[in-house]
Motif scaffolding. Structure first.
Motif, PDB file in Angstrom:
ATOM      1  N   ARG A  33     -16.275  -1.392  10.931  1.00 24.85           N
ATOM      2  CA  ARG A  33     -16.052   0.018  10.603  1.00 24.85           C
ATOM      3  C   ARG A  33     -14.780   0.575  11.223  1.00 24.85           C
ATOM      4  NH1 ARG A  33     -21.362  -0.932  10.997  1.00 24.85           N
ATOM      5  NH2 ARG A  33     -22.613  -0.414   9.178  1.00 24.85           N
TER       6      ARG A  33
ATOM      7  N   SER B  15     -12.025   2.113   8.909  1.00 24.47           N
ATOM      8  CA  SER B  15     -11.704   3.536   9.078  1.00 24.47           C
ATOM      9  C   SER B  15     -10.189   3.742   9.181  1.00 24.47           C
ATOM     10  CB  SER B  15     -12.368   4.098  10.336  1.00 24.47           C
ATOM     11  OG  SER B  15     -13.757   4.040  10.215  1.00 24.47           O
TER      12      SER B  15
ATOM     13  N   LEU C 217     -18.248   3.864   4.210  1.00 25.14           N
ATOM     14  CA  LEU C 217     -17.281   4.777   4.824  1.00 25.14           C
ATOM     15  C   LEU C 217     -16.530   5.599   3.778  1.00 25.14           C
ATOM     16  CD1 LEU C 217     -16.009   2.315   7.556  1.00 25.14           C
ATOM     17  CD2 LEU C 217     -17.259   4.425   7.975  1.00 25.14           C
TER      18      LEU C 217
ATOM     19  N   LEU D 233     -11.217   9.959  13.195  1.00 17.89           N
ATOM     20  CA  LEU D 233     -11.290   8.529  13.504  1.00 17.89           C
ATOM     21  C   LEU D 233     -12.019   8.317  14.834  1.00 17.89           C
ATOM     22  CD1 LEU D 233     -10.147   6.176  11.860  1.00 17.89           C
ATOM     23  CD2 LEU D 233      -8.122   6.211  13.310  1.00 17.89           C
TER      24      LEU D 233
ATOM     25  N   GLN E  55     -15.677   8.999  14.385  1.00 17.92           N
ATOM     26  CA  GLN E  55     -16.291   7.879  13.659  1.00 17.92           C
ATOM     27  C   GLN E  55     -16.532   6.700  14.611  1.00 17.92           C
ATOM     28  OE1 GLN E  55     -16.953   7.821   9.959  1.00 17.92           O
ATOM     29  NE2 GLN E  55     -18.296   6.328  10.919  1.00 17.92           N
TER      30      GLN E  55
ATOM     31  N   THR F 282     -11.420   1.181  17.822  1.00 18.10           N
ATOM     32  CA  THR F 282     -10.867   2.327  17.083  1.00 18.10           C
ATOM     33  C   THR F 282      -9.526   2.789  17.650  1.00 18.10           C
ATOM     34  OG1 THR F 282     -13.113   3.065  16.620  1.00 18.10           O
ATOM     35  CG2 THR F 282     -11.378   4.683  16.306  1.00 18.10           C
TER      36      THR F 282
END
Lengths: 395, 288
Positions: A214, A218, A247, B5, B8, B259
């Protein structure tokens, strides 16, 4: 004296009629077992056909399949066993660039004839890294069947360019398979005037990842790319494509280049419009492809899902034909025959020619097809002359 | 940094922690109660994934329904393995115990290879696998959310059993002092069997969830076993109560690195190994 002459004659006769043995290195277990088992299935079909057609040098051909587990150390031990205990003169099979790189020094020590399916990392165009083609490509006894990485990326990038998109997000697994491939792809795609807005690594499920992509997806979604191009393994297909939907990332095209695709994936809802690169599909419109697919299904009870089966099948036939044409197992004679060999394989014309470095390169970028899942069917959408349906947008 | 972001990443980390906890709590149970480090734990997880796949292929069972079949099946498998092998090495050196469980893992892995082959298998027709709810630009996946809630429910249930039931008290007593528990009349071997079987059943439940999320292969348990060991070490060997917090910390740390750092997803394993290093060093210093 007479007895000695008879003994010598018997010895010569026994040597000349000895069964030809081909050593196969394949990942039958471990993370790449899907490809290894597909290779094994292809070899078994070819072996049955070859021996039904009279075998090699008048005797049934024998293959000795050793499991590499896609592990360099295991592969090295298996190769050295084939060379020292089993005393084979010909090596086939082959998968994984990492394993191949680990075998090269030992290949050079023993120097059997090696016809190698896998190991696409050439090293060409990558500074500070010696790839397989750079290390062993010029050896007279080394034949490389599978396209090199730059040939893979040439095909993939030609497809990407054919879609007419303006921007691409690249996601790639982080080992020797995806890393160099992504670096070359980024360069080539940008040379074609397409923006590569993201080039991001992820940990594949094959190399210790848990399948949670993810974070990488993303980032791709935030880049608003027209096309998502991902390089990973078979076991990444389901989590990658389902998380793209989860997503709410909606690029025009989703294009992946794993070595194979899960057999049941065709029916998955998230498969719709996903496109992929593949070396062989049973729907390929040639008589050789149909004959192979029919015989494979008759023997194994299922259609060949992984193109490694077709490559293995053709590889064993090439050895049988070359040794029969040479009339002996003499290395120089067999190499000469392999160099001039040409036949119609399930994937297309089989012959060895010049690549960037190697004079013994089998398939190039022309082997590749792009398919797209459309209404539960894998339609060939590229190249145009082999297409069974036009490419559809995901939007 | 895009705030969406970041949010998430935090959300994905929180949701992933549930599955991590479910897989780890079984391992912690085996270590805490029986005192055995089970290297076959990931293979129980893998068998659970393949059973869910097989139930889908053979009978069309939805994975949620298969939870009710896989858990008892893995419980029985765990009990059989305990009876046939584990119980004989309880007093053996730890290295022998580890080698035994490692061998059991290899046998299960190769059995799976023989039965299901090496190709990734997918439960193809799962209509809800790709569903995500968009809330303020952040996507909440239905499967991760359900997996999180089910995992938390199961782990909480296990806590309840351990803290509030006679069986749980017996398990804790045996874990604290095997000889003492035996002297007061507890059937130690039976409790060990139940703990090991329960540990296998918990891993199997985690496997069912992974069968939905990705494609089972004979080696699918490996990555989760690594995470589970990291979480168990972080919580403290055998400390079942610390599993939830440790799972949240590991999952969040991984997700945030993935991330916020370029190519961060490939650093996920480095993150939990770094956590293990830090924890071990800090604990060693404290003890010194």
């Amino acid at each position: 004296m007479k007895k000695a002459a008879i003994l010598l004659a018997s010895l010569i006769l026994s040597i000349s009629l000895a069964q030809v043995k081909i050593g196969i290195l394949s990942p039958l277990t471990g993370g790449a077992a899907g490809t290894g088992q597909a290779q094994k299935a292809g070899f078994e079909l070819a072996l049955e056909e070859i021996n039904a057609a009279g075998g090699v040098l008048g005797e049934p051909l024998e293959i000795l399949i050793e499991d590499t587990q896609a592990n360099s150390d295991v592969a090295l031990a298996a190769f050295e066993k084939l060379m020292t205990e089993d005393e084979v003169e010909f090596i086939g099979g082959g998968f994984s660039s990492g394993v191949t790189l680990g075998l090269i020094e030992s290949f050079k020590t023993f120097q059997p004839v090696v016809s190698w399916i896998g190991g696409a990392v050439s090293g060409v165009g990558i500074d500070g890294f010696d790839g397989i083609e750079e290390l062993v490509g010029e050896e007279p006894w080394f034949f490389h069947v599978h396209p090199w990485d730059y040939q893979n990326t040439a095909a993939a990038n030609a497809f990407v360019a054919s879609t007419g998109v303006g921007s691409v997000a690249l996601l790639h697994e982080d080992s020797a398979f995806g890393g160099p491939g992504a670096a070359t792809s980024e360069r080539v795609i940008e040379e074609q005037g397409i923006d590569v807005v993201l080039n991001e690594a992820f940990k594949s499920t094959l190399t210790g990842g848990t399948g949670d992509f993810r974070a990488a997806i993303s980032k791709a979604a935030a880049s608003n790319a027209d096309l998502l191009y991902w390089i990973g393994y078979d076991s990444d297909v389901v989590p990658m494509t389902s998380q793209i939907r989860e997503l709410n990332f909606t690029p025009n095209y989703i294009f992946g280049t794993p070595p194979g695709w899960p057999s049941d994936y065709t029916e998955a809802p998230e498969a719709e419009c996903v496109a992929g690169l593949i070396g062989f599909l049973p729907s390929l419109p040639t008589p050789e492809a149909k004959a192979f697919a029919d015989a494979y299904e008759a023997m194994h009870g299922a259609a060949p899902d992984n193109y490694a089966a077709a490559l293995a099948y053709a590889q064993l036939w090439s050895y049988a034909d070359a040794i029969n044409a040479a009339g002996s197992t003499d290395q120089a004679a067999v190499i000469e025959q392999l160099e001039s060999l040409s036949f119609k394989s399930p994937m297309g014309e089989w012959s060895f020619g010049q690549s960037e470095i190697s004079p013994h390169q089998g398939f190039g970028s022309e082997m590749w097809l792009v398919f797209q899942y459309q209404n539960g069917v894998r339609e060939i959408v590229w190249p145009e002359d082999k297409a069974t349906a036009p490419l559809a947008s995901c939007n | 940094m895009d705030l969406t972001l970041l949010l998430q990443g935090i959300l994905s980390g929180i949701l992933a922690s549930g599955l991590y906890a479910l897989v780890s709590v079984g391992l912690a149970l085996a270590i805490g109660v029986i005192g055995i480090v089970n290297f076959a734990h990931g293979e129980f997880f893998m068998v659970g994934a393949f059973l869910a796949y097989q139930l889908f292929i053979s009978f069309g069972f939805d994975p949620v329904l298969s939870l009710f079949f896989v858990a008892p099946a893995l419980f029985i498998l765990g009990a059989l393995i305990y009876r046939s092998s584990i119980q004989f090495v309880l007093k053996a050196p730890e290295l022998n115990q580890m080698l035994l469980t490692f061998g059991i893992g290899i046998i299960l892995q190769n059995l799976a290879l023989v039965i299901w082959g090496g190709d990734p298998r997918s439960i193809s027709n799962v209509p809800y696998r790709s569903i995500g709810y968009q809330v303020g630009g952040v996507s909440i996946g239905l499967v991760p959310l359900a997996s999180f809630l089910i995992s938390i429910f199961i782990v909480a249930g296990l806590y309840f059993v351990l803290l509030k039931t006679p069986l749980g008290r017996a398990m804790r007593a045996v874990a604290q002092n095997r000889t003492g528990a035996s002297l007061v009349g507890l059937e130690v071997n039976r409790i060990y069997l139940l703990a090991f079987a329960l540990s296998a059943a918990l891993a199997g439940l985690g496997g069912v969830m992974i069968a939905v999320i990705q494609s089972p292969t004979p080696v699918v348990g490996f990555a989760f076993t690594l995470k589970a060991f990291a979480i168990v070490v972080l919580a403290g060997l055998g400390n079942i109560r610390g599993i939830l917090g440790a799972s949240l910390l590991v999952a969040l740390a991984e997700s945030l690195v993935a991330t916020l750092v370029p190519d961060g997803d490939s650093l996920r394993n480095a993150v939990f190994f770094a956590i293990i290093f830090v924890v071990l060093i800090v604990r060693s210093r404290r003890q010194a």
